[in-house]
Scaffold this active site. Structure first.
Site, mmCIF file in Angstrom:
data_model
loop_
_atom_site.group_PDB
_atom_site.id
_atom_site.type_symbol
_atom_site.label_atom_id
_atom_site.label_comp_id
_atom_site.label_asym_id
_atom_site.label_seq_id
_atom_site.Cartn_x
_atom_site.Cartn_y
_atom_site.Cartn_z
ATOM 1 N N ARG A 19 8.106 -10.065 22.096
ATOM 2 C CA ARG A 19 8.234 -11.319 22.854
ATOM 3 C C ARG A 19 9.661 -11.634 23.269
ATOM 4 N NH1 ARG A 19 4.251 -14.485 19.461
ATOM 5 N NH2 ARG A 19 2.396 -14.433 20.742
ATOM 6 N N LYS A 69 1.765 9.805 1.699
ATOM 7 C CA LYS A 69 2.706 10.219 0.647
ATOM 8 C C LYS A 69 2.369 11.645 0.226
ATOM 9 C CE LYS A 69 3.372 5.556 -1.234
ATOM 10 N NZ LYS A 69 4.772 5.181 -1.224
ATOM 11 N N HIS A 128 -4.658 0.754 -0.890
ATOM 12 C CA HIS A 128 -3.939 1.835 -1.573
ATOM 13 C C HIS A 128 -4.660 2.306 -2.841
ATOM 14 C CE1 HIS A 128 -1.007 0.566 1.223
ATOM 15 N NE2 HIS A 128 -0.340 -0.298 0.485
ATOM 16 N N LYS A 155 -2.293 -2.195 8.249
ATOM 17 C CA LYS A 155 -2.998 -3.056 7.317
ATOM 18 C C LYS A 155 -2.300 -4.423 7.279
ATOM 19 C CE LYS A 155 -2.014 -2.931 2.850
ATOM 20 N NZ LYS A 155 -0.812 -3.684 2.443
ATOM 21 N N HIS A 174 -0.400 3.635 4.360
ATOM 22 C CA HIS A 174 0.727 4.563 4.233
ATOM 23 C C HIS A 174 0.664 5.388 2.946
ATOM 24 C CE1 HIS A 174 2.581 1.369 1.794
ATOM 25 N NE2 HIS A 174 3.417 2.286 1.340
HETATM 26 C C1 BG6 Z 1 2.493 -2.517 1.145
HETATM 27 C C2 BG6 Z 1 2.328 -3.899 0.592
HETATM 28 O O1 BG6 Z 1 1.274 -2.092 1.734
HETATM 29 O O2 BG6 Z 1 2.834 -1.620 0.104
HETATM 30 C C3 BG6 Z 1 3.585 -4.340 -0.143
HETATM 31 O O3 BG6 Z 1 2.029 -4.806 1.631
HETATM 32 C C4 BG6 Z 1 4.000 -3.314 -1.154
HETATM 33 O O4 BG6 Z 1 3.380 -5.595 -0.770
HETATM 34 C C5 BG6 Z 1 4.055 -1.925 -0.526
HETATM 35 O O5 BG6 Z 1 5.284 -3.672 -1.648
HETATM 36 C C6 BG6 Z 1 4.294 -0.859 -1.569
HETATM 37 O O6 BG6 Z 1 4.494 0.369 -0.931
HETATM 38 P P1 BG6 Z 1 5.265 1.536 -1.678
HETATM 39 O O7 BG6 Z 1 5.185 2.688 -0.743
HETATM 40 O O8 BG6 Z 1 6.660 1.051 -1.926
HETATM 41 O O9 BG6 Z 1 4.534 1.763 -2.969
#
Ligand code: BG6
Length: 498
Positions: A61, A191, A249, A157, A187
């Site tokens: 924006r 990993k 996750h 997400k 994500h």
């Molecule tokens: C994110 C969450 O999806 O994952 C966060 O929204 C969290 O709250 C993060 O801190 C943790 O990711 P990672 O890769 O650091 O374990």
């Protein structure tokens, strides 16, 4: 590039997207773009893994020129120490000022994109409240289809807010994009250590025979963070840790641990097996929520000698909030392999350290054959350390050297760092490249996401209707409230000491 690829085959080198492609990032001035997307893209660029003719268009924006946008990106990429290709990378970056809710902004985008190649990847890195506007406008501007190229969309997400809304969102997106164009990102799946779960289980012959209810007593999955909500109080109030970490996750980690080997490594074959695990999880009856789950909030206190706010004092948080920052729960995959084996999940903010791991607890030996000498004997535990100390370790019992013949547990360790001597690439690198290559294996399919919501929905409903105020608190730097320990103690088990 199209079709579903074999992730194991793809672990081999020479994965580079050779065509031209344009990546459009919605939410280009946001935190995710700065912290994750641009560094990942720059790293892929430095490894010559991006398409030869690659363009990035940042859509947001705020009024600014492409020049200003490039300077901003340069300021956070400069510290990455990746050599001197920054100017060349930045020359591919453009900015498009637009309003997500206005069709004309997307028509303007279309005009801009016409100058570039036919292949387009749209990345929705905005707050979820913008998704429907962006999707609608992409459809209206006829940006969801192209002659002679491919169009894909990555969606961040949280995907939906509950089972109902995630279903509605899926159906909404399906009006504009086909399922094979949609890449729902989690994500964790990018990993290295998470990808290695299936490699470890299925490339090695010795684990499969014992990977079931006959040998496994229970499984523990921990996602612990030392940080608090880090300025995201308002977001967290809407979300809570069950939605933020467990729904995506942790259930993904559970699926990869519990799933059957897929018949092939096609994206759909892998995801079919994950969906079967999710479908097999025993539904939690509403009157069982209290016994099978724990929730709490971190209280104010000192961590590493520094005073930290409690959750209720964080900015953007209602002082009477009943949003949880810690949860622990017990799930049962009711299927042939795992019948009767509990999977315990725990996750929280402001815990003693950052650690994610999966621990498989094996059953005791059939007989205490060493009698009293084996008083210290502990069950065998296989631990997959997802982060930060990436590795795998196996705990077993051993004779203590000497005449006494005492027995005590020792561990056998594998560490990625020492074995491979390289840092694993960031998850976003892998996932962005996969999306450019058209490999959706490491992305969540619609039915996967909905089934994951179905599992946690009774908990959300119960918590919503039974607003405990104040919620139990736990001291920061501890492993959560006493109730978490009780959850396992009832069956004579205990959480792994980390
Ligand atoms: C994110 C969450 O999806 O994952 C966060 O929204 C969290 O709250 C993060 O801190 C943790 O990711 P990672 O890769 O650091 O374990």
């Amino acid at each position: 590039m199209n079709g579903d690829k074999n992730p194991l085959r793809e672990l081999t080198p020479s994965r580079s997207a050779s065509d031209s492609a344009t990546l459009v990032i919605f939410g280009a001035t946001g935190d995710l773009t700065a912290r994750k997307l641009m560094p990942a893209l720059y790293s892929l660029f430095c490894q010559d893994l991006l398409p030869g003719d690659f363009k990035i268009v940042g859509f947001a924006r705020r009024p600014k020129t492409s020049e200003i946008f490039r300077n901003e990106i340069a300021s956070y990429l400069q510290n990455l120490n990746k050599g001197s290709r920054l100017d060349s990378f930045l020359s591919a970056v453009h900015y498009h000022r637009g309003d997500y809710t206005l069709a004309e902004s997307h028509v303007g985008l279309k005009k801009k994109l016409e100058k570039f190649g036919h292949n387009r990847l749209f990345y929705l890195a905005t707050p979820p409240s913008q998704y429907e506007s962006i999707i609608t406008n992409l459809g209206t501007a006829q940006l969801a289809a192209t002659a002679g190229g491919w169009i894909r969309v990555i969606i961040e997400k949280p995907f939906g807010h509950d089972v109902k809304r995630s279903g509605e969102l899926n159906r909404f997106i399906a009006r504009v994009f086909n399922e094979n164009q949609i890449y729902r990102i989690d994500h964790y799946l990018g990993k290295e250590t998470v990808q290695n779960i299936l490699v470890f289980r299925l490339a090695n012959g010795i684990f499969e025979p014992i990977w079931n209810r006959r040998y496994v007593d229970h499984v523990q999955i921990t996602v612990a963070e030392k940080v608090g909500v880090e300025g995201r109080g308002r977001f967290f109030e809407e979300t809570g840790i069950l939605r933020d970490i467990v729904q995506n996750h942790m259930l993904q980690l559970l699926c990869l641990t519990a799933m059957e080997p897929p018949s092939t490594f096609d994206a759909n074959a892998v995801r079919d097996e994950k969906v079967k695990v999710l479908q097999s999880i025993r539904a939690i009856e509403i009157d069982q929520v209290e016994n099978t789950t724990v929730r709490a909030q971190y209280a104010a206190g000192s961590m590493d000698g520094i005073m930290k706010k409690g959750y209720l004092q964080e900015e953007g948080v209602d002082p009477l909030s009943s949003t949880e920052t810690f949860t622990a729960l017990q799930l049962y995959p009711d299927n042939w392999r795992w019948a009767g084996v509990p999977f315990y999940l725990r996750t929280g903010k402001r815990l003693p350290k950052r650690v994610t791991e999966i621990s498989i607890y094996f059953k005791d030996a059939p007989l205490k054959i060493f009698g009293k000498r084996a008083d210290d004997v502990k069950p065998n535990v296989l631990t997959l350390n997802i982060q930060p100390d990436e590795g795998i370790s196996l705990r077993f019992d051993s004779k203590v050297p000497g005449q006494g013949g005492k027995i005590r547990p020792v561990t056998m360790d594998f560490r990625y760092g020492t074995s491979f001597g390289v840092d694993p690439p960031d998850a976003y690198e892998r996932l962005l490249l996969d999306a450019l290559l058209g490999d959706s294996t490491l992305f969540t399919r619609a039915d996967e996401s909905e089934n994951a919501w179905r599992i946690i929905q009774p908990i959300l409903d119960y918590w919503q209707n039974y607003k405990k105020k104040p919620l139990p608190q736990y001291n920061i730097g501890t492993w959560g409230p006493a109730e978490a320990a009780k959850l396992l103690k009832r069956s004579g088990r205990r959480w792994r000491r980390l």
